[in-house]
Every structure is written in structure tokens, then in C-alpha cells.
Design a protein around this motif. Structure first.
Motif, mmCIF file in Angstrom:
data_model
loop_
_atom_site.group_PDB
_atom_site.id
_atom_site.type_symbol
_atom_site.label_atom_id
_atom_site.label_comp_id
_atom_site.label_asym_id
_atom_site.label_seq_id
_atom_site.Cartn_x
_atom_site.Cartn_y
_atom_site.Cartn_z
ATOM 1 N N ALA A 242 -3.403 -7.733 -5.604
ATOM 2 C CA ALA A 242 -2.823 -8.015 -4.185
ATOM 3 C C ALA A 242 -3.121 -6.913 -3.243
ATOM 4 O O ALA A 242 -3.576 -7.080 -2.172
ATOM 5 C CB ALA A 242 -1.493 -8.679 -4.163
ATOM 6 N N ALA A 243 -2.864 -5.671 -3.721
ATOM 7 C CA ALA A 243 -3.236 -4.438 -2.947
ATOM 8 C C ALA A 243 -4.586 -4.247 -2.618
ATOM 9 O O ALA A 243 -4.757 -3.778 -1.567
ATOM 10 C CB ALA A 243 -2.533 -3.276 -3.622
ATOM 11 N N GLY A 244 -5.382 -4.668 -3.698
ATOM 12 C CA GLY A 244 -6.940 -4.526 -3.380
ATOM 13 C C GLY A 244 -7.461 -5.471 -2.343
ATOM 14 O O GLY A 244 -7.940 -4.793 -1.194
ATOM 15 N N VAL A 245 -6.953 -6.588 -2.413
ATOM 16 C CA VAL A 245 -7.452 -7.695 -1.494
ATOM 17 C C VAL A 245 -6.882 -7.579 0.086
ATOM 18 O O VAL A 245 -7.708 -7.650 0.942
ATOM 19 C CB VAL A 245 -6.751 -8.914 -1.899
ATOM 20 C CG1 VAL A 245 -7.173 -10.095 -0.911
ATOM 21 C CG2 VAL A 245 -7.541 -9.545 -3.264
ATOM 22 N N ALA A 246 -5.565 -6.862 -0.002
ATOM 23 C CA ALA A 246 -4.970 -6.586 1.201
ATOM 24 C C ALA A 246 -5.296 -5.355 2.013
ATOM 25 O O ALA A 246 -5.080 -5.115 3.174
ATOM 26 C CB ALA A 246 -3.596 -6.431 1.189
ATOM 27 N N GLY A 247 -6.346 -4.591 1.278
ATOM 28 C CA GLY A 247 -6.914 -3.063 1.759
ATOM 29 C C GLY A 247 -5.670 -2.071 1.975
ATOM 30 O O GLY A 247 -5.555 -1.351 2.693
ATOM 31 N N ALA A 248 -4.645 -2.414 0.838
ATOM 32 C CA ALA A 248 -3.306 -1.302 0.839
ATOM 33 C C ALA A 248 -3.789 0.050 0.736
ATOM 34 O O ALA A 248 -4.816 0.378 -0.013
ATOM 35 C CB ALA A 248 -2.351 -1.684 -0.008
ATOM 36 N N GLY A 249 -2.933 1.362 1.007
ATOM 37 C CA GLY A 249 -3.301 2.450 1.126
ATOM 38 C C GLY A 249 -2.875 2.862 -0.374
ATOM 39 O O GLY A 249 -2.345 2.061 -1.432
ATOM 40 N N ARG A 250 -3.141 4.106 -0.605
ATOM 41 C CA ARG A 250 -3.089 4.569 -2.174
ATOM 42 C C ARG A 250 -1.401 4.675 -2.505
ATOM 43 O O ARG A 250 -1.160 4.149 -3.729
ATOM 44 C CB ARG A 250 -3.388 6.114 -1.929
ATOM 45 C CG ARG A 250 -4.921 6.513 -2.318
ATOM 46 C CD ARG A 250 -5.108 7.819 -1.923
ATOM 47 N NE ARG A 250 -6.652 8.035 -2.058
ATOM 48 C CZ ARG A 250 -6.960 9.252 -2.008
ATOM 49 N NH1 ARG A 250 -6.540 10.263 -1.657
ATOM 50 N NH2 ARG A 250 -8.307 9.452 -2.012
ATOM 51 N N LEU A 251 -0.638 4.693 -1.722
ATOM 52 C CA LEU A 251 0.680 4.803 -2.027
ATOM 53 C C LEU A 251 1.242 3.344 -2.582
ATOM 54 O O LEU A 251 1.846 3.186 -3.496
ATOM 55 C CB LEU A 251 1.961 5.313 -0.826
ATOM 56 C CG LEU A 251 3.284 5.427 -1.545
ATOM 57 C CD1 LEU A 251 3.502 6.442 -2.596
ATOM 58 C CD2 LEU A 251 3.992 5.768 -0.308
ATOM 59 N N VAL A 252 0.874 2.621 -1.921
ATOM 60 C CA VAL A 252 1.281 1.088 -2.290
ATOM 61 C C VAL A 252 0.388 0.673 -3.460
ATOM 62 O O VAL A 252 1.255 0.069 -4.429
ATOM 63 C CB VAL A 252 0.822 0.176 -1.179
ATOM 64 C CG1 VAL A 252 1.159 -1.262 -1.396
ATOM 65 C CG2 VAL A 252 1.648 0.323 0.180
ATOM 66 N N THR A 253 -0.668 0.960 -3.708
ATOM 67 C CA THR A 253 -1.468 0.399 -4.599
ATOM 68 C C THR A 253 -0.995 1.222 -5.744
ATOM 69 O O THR A 253 -1.118 0.797 -6.987
ATOM 70 C CB THR A 253 -3.015 1.146 -4.617
ATOM 71 O OG1 THR A 253 -3.261 0.626 -3.378
ATOM 72 C CG2 THR A 253 -3.780 0.588 -5.740
ATOM 73 N N ALA A 254 -0.480 2.547 -5.722
ATOM 74 C CA ALA A 254 0.102 3.508 -7.070
ATOM 75 C C ALA A 254 1.224 2.765 -7.641
ATOM 76 O O ALA A 254 1.385 3.052 -8.890
ATOM 77 C CB ALA A 254 0.478 4.781 -6.661
#
Length: 426
Positions: A242-254
Motif C-alpha cells: 500500500a505504501a508503494g502504490v501510494a508513493g509514501a515516504g521513507r518513514l511511512v514505508t519503514a
């Protein structure tokens, strides 16, 4: 006969040998081909993944030809044995194999020549074959009388496979039509995460919970930790996707990556308990491969979280960073574990189908004589040297070290292929 430990690999519910075997043989051929290409085209692969034919061919030979083909073959053999339910349709399994192989061949040619139109056609065949495989296994699972831990892992991994292949097809179509705009690293991260951690790793965890205790003679272990691991892995995979598809930043992806890492750590701790409990004290070559693979899994999880949180500068600024991580994850974790398990599974299946009915009637080879364990151990050391050489060479930008690692890895893969060929010659 020394065959009591893996006797659970077959049952009256198991399919004919041809179904799993055609998948396993195609997977081994893909494994040797990708290892040879990695050595032959090392500089091209090391140039980076983005629109790079060398890297794309090697990667998809690995993901589809080696691992996915192998998991499909293993599923056809192990699900009937572990879950005590026959495969819904063996005939459909053979059709799926043919369609998948054709699609893979077209995809590889398309990547090599960078023919986007052909790529969509090959990708569509792979998706169609995957849909047939998913239907066949879903229908098989529908016939279960009791839902077990293994069944939960299988069902979860099938869901991740469907998501990985569908999103992969979307990205392939986007190369030609651009409806997503420029394919971003986050889009690729979503594809890689659900494929590697969801399809590959969740599947491997599920089968490992069955096979490793069986081979180590450490039975009757509680399943509580195994269920917690499954929840953590599923939550982490879907979060990263979901973070990848939404283009989330590093902190959210971590954040979901930390959840994944917790699942990995708990799995490794649980398997450590298996090794401590085992009644077979000697670590045979299969267990040595498993231990090596688990070490690479821990390294993979640590490097992934470090990179995602911005603590590994080269990961974001240099294509060799992701490639170095890929060497540890794909070759060290996934391939080392797969090769180790095949050193048990293939000899047993061939022995069982060729010799089980001759026992007591005429002399037959022992199961341990189906291949040379010293030669397999030499392959283990060559493969370990290959992973470490590739990792160090890619990370340091040392082409000579990386190519030497690729050569060592190729030698290890050839030892494995020779050993498997020897099993069929017995």
C-alpha cells in the motif's frame, strides 16, 4: 532403509510423479540459466535494474522460472501430503505448466530485445497460467475438512501471488501505454515486496514449518508462534504494498517493514527452537543449507529496514545498492533454502517411485546413496562464496570481486544440477 524421516513426502493422495517433476526440472534449468547469465553478463546486470535487459532477464528467470515454477511443483506434491486432500485437477496442472512456460519464454525474449508489445502478450500468458494455478489450488483447499497452519500459509501466499502478478502486469502494460505516468521506484517496491515477502517468503515459511521439523526429527511443536509469524508477515506485506502504490515516504514505508522484520525474527527464533529440539543431532547438507539461508534472511531484513529508513546512502543513490541487497535476498535466502530442500525432496521422490516396491525383493540403493553428500557440501561452500562475493563486489563497486562471486555461484549451481541429474541416473 534410512528413509523414515522423509516418508511423509508422499501419500496415496499425492499426484503422479510427472506433475511435480516437470515443474522441478524446468525450475532447475532456469536456475542454471540465470546463474550462467549472471556470470556471463555480470557487468550488464550490475549496471542497474531500470530498463536494463540483462537485469530484467536474470530477475524474471529467477522469480518466475526458478522460484515460482519450483513453488508450483512443490505445491502439487506437498499440499496433498500435508493437508491430506488430492489436487483438484492434475490435467489442469499440466495445462498450467505449458501456458506458464510459453508465457515465460515470450517474456524473457521480450526483455532481451526490449519488445514491449511482445512483453504484454507473454505477461498475459503468465497471468492466465497463474489464474489457472490459483483456481486449481483454491478448489483443492475448498475440499479441506480441517483448516491447519500450513493451509493458512498456503492460502495467504496464493493471495500474495495473485496480487504480485496482477500488479506486475499493470507495470508491464504501463511501459507501453503510460497510464500510470512514469513508473516510479515506489511502484516497483510494491511489486517486489508482495512478490518477495508475500509470495516467496510466506510460502517458504509455511513449507519450512512442515519440512524442517520433519527432516530434523523434531515433531509435535506448538503452532502459536507460527500463527503470530503469519499475521505479522501478512500485515507487513500489505502495508509495504500500500505504501508503494501510494508513493509514501521513507518513514511511512519503514513502519510495515519493521512489522515484516519482527515476523522474520520470530520465524528464525522459532526454527532455532527446532534445531535445539531435534533428535537427529548430525546436521546433514540440507540442514546446513537451511542454516545458511536463515543467516541471509536475517541480513536481508536488517538491510531492507536500514535502506528504507535512509540509513544506507548507496541504496538510494547507486543501483548497485539494491542489486547487492538482491544478491543476499534472492540467492542467499530463497535459493539456498530451495536447493537445500531439493536435496531431500528430489532423491526421495525418485527413490520412492523407482525402488519402494522392490524393497525386500532385490537389492536397491539406500536413500543416502542417491547423491554424493561431500559433493553437495562443496556446492554449499561455492554458493556461500558466490553470495558473499557478489554482495561485496556490488556494494564496493569492485567488478573483479563481483564477477568472481558470480563464477563461484555458477559453479555451485552446476554442482547442484549435476547432483540432481545423478539422482535420476540411479
Amino acid at each position: 532403509m534410512g528413509m523414515h524421516s522423509p516418508a511423509g513426502l508422499t501419500t496415496a493422495q499425492a499426484p503422479s510423479l510427472s506433475l511435480p517433476l516437470e515443474h522441478i526440472l524446468a525450475a532447475i534449468a532456469s536456475f542454471v540459466a540465470l546463474s550462467a547469465l549472471l556470470f556471463w553478463r555480470f557487468e550488464g546486470v550490475a549496471a542497474g535494474y531500470w530498463r536494463n535487459p540483462d537485469a530484467l532477464v536474470v530477475t524474471h528467470l529467477f522469480t518466475l522460472g526458478w522460484v515460482t515454477m519450483l513453488i508450483m511443483g512443490a505445491a502439487y506434491q506437498l499440499i496433498p501430503v500435508v493437508l491430506q486432500v488430492p489436487i483438484y485437477s492434475e490435467a489442469l496442472g499440466h495445462v498450467t505448466f505449458a501456458v506458464f512456460l510459453a508465457g515465460l519464454g515470450i517474456m524473457l525474449w521480450s526483455f532481451w530485445e526490449f519488445q514491449v508489445g511482445l512483453l504484454a502478450g507473454g505477461g498475459s500468458l503468465v497471468v492466465a497460467a497463474t489464474a489457472l494455478f490459483l483456481f486449481n489450488l483454491a478448489a483443492t483447499l475448498f475440499g479441506l475438512e480441517r483448516w491447519t497452519l500450513t493451509a493458512s500459509y498456503v492460502a495467504s501466499s496464493l493471495g500474495h501471488l495473485a496480487l504480485a502478478v496482477t500488479w506486475g502486469l499493470v507495470l508491464a502494460l504501463n511501459l507501453g501505454y503510460g497510464f500510470l505516468g512514469a513508473t516510479s521506484p515506489q511502484n516497483l517496491l510494491a511489486h517486489v515486496a508482495v512478490g518477495f515477502f508475500g509470495w516467496f517468503t510466506v510460502t517458504i515459511f509455511g513449507y519450512a514449518y512442515k519440512l524442517v521439523p520433519m527432516f530434523a526429527l523434531a515433531h509435535d511443536r506448538p503452532e502459536v508462534l507460527g500463527r503470530v509469524v503469519l499475521y505479522l508477515m501478512n500485515a507487513g506485506v500489505l502495508g509495504v504494498f500500500a505504501a508503494g502504490v501510494a508513493g509514501a515516504g521513507r518513514l511511512v514505508t519503514a513502519i510495515p517493514l519493521v512489522v515484516l522484520t519482527a515476523g522474520v525474527a520470530l520465524f528464525v527464533a522459532d526454527l532455532y527452537g527446532v534445531f535445539r529440539q531435534r533428535r537427529r543431532r548430525r546436521l546433514d547438507v540440507t540442514m546446513q543449507f537451511v542454516i545458511s539461508a536463515l543467516a541471509y534472511l536475517v541480513l536481508t531484513a536488517g538491510l531492507t529496514v536500514t535502506a528504507a529508513s535512509g540509513g544506507w546512502a548507496r541504496f538510494g543513490s547507486d543501483p548497485r545498492g539494491p542489486l547487492a541487497l538482491g544478491a543476499v535476498a534472492l540467492l542467499g535466502w530463497v535459493s539456498m533454502l530451495a536447493v537445500g530442500q531439493l536435496y531431500k525432496v528430489v532423491p526421495f521422490l525418485v527413490w520412492y517411485h523407482k525402488y519402494s516396491e522392490r524393497v525386500g525383493v532385490e537389492p536397491v540403493p539406500l536413500l543416502r546413496d542417491m547423491f554424493s553428500e561431500p559433493l553437495a557440501q562443496a556446492g554449499l561452500w561455492l554458493s556461500n562464496a558466490g553470495v558473499l562475493g557478489l554482495f561485496g563486489g556490488l556494494l564496493a563497486g569492485a567488478s573483479a570481486l563481483g564477477r568472481a562471486g558470480a563464477g563461484s555461484w555458477l559453479a555451485g549451481s552446476l554442482v547442484f544440477a549435476w547432483s540432481m541429474a545423478g539422482v535420476f541416473r540411479k
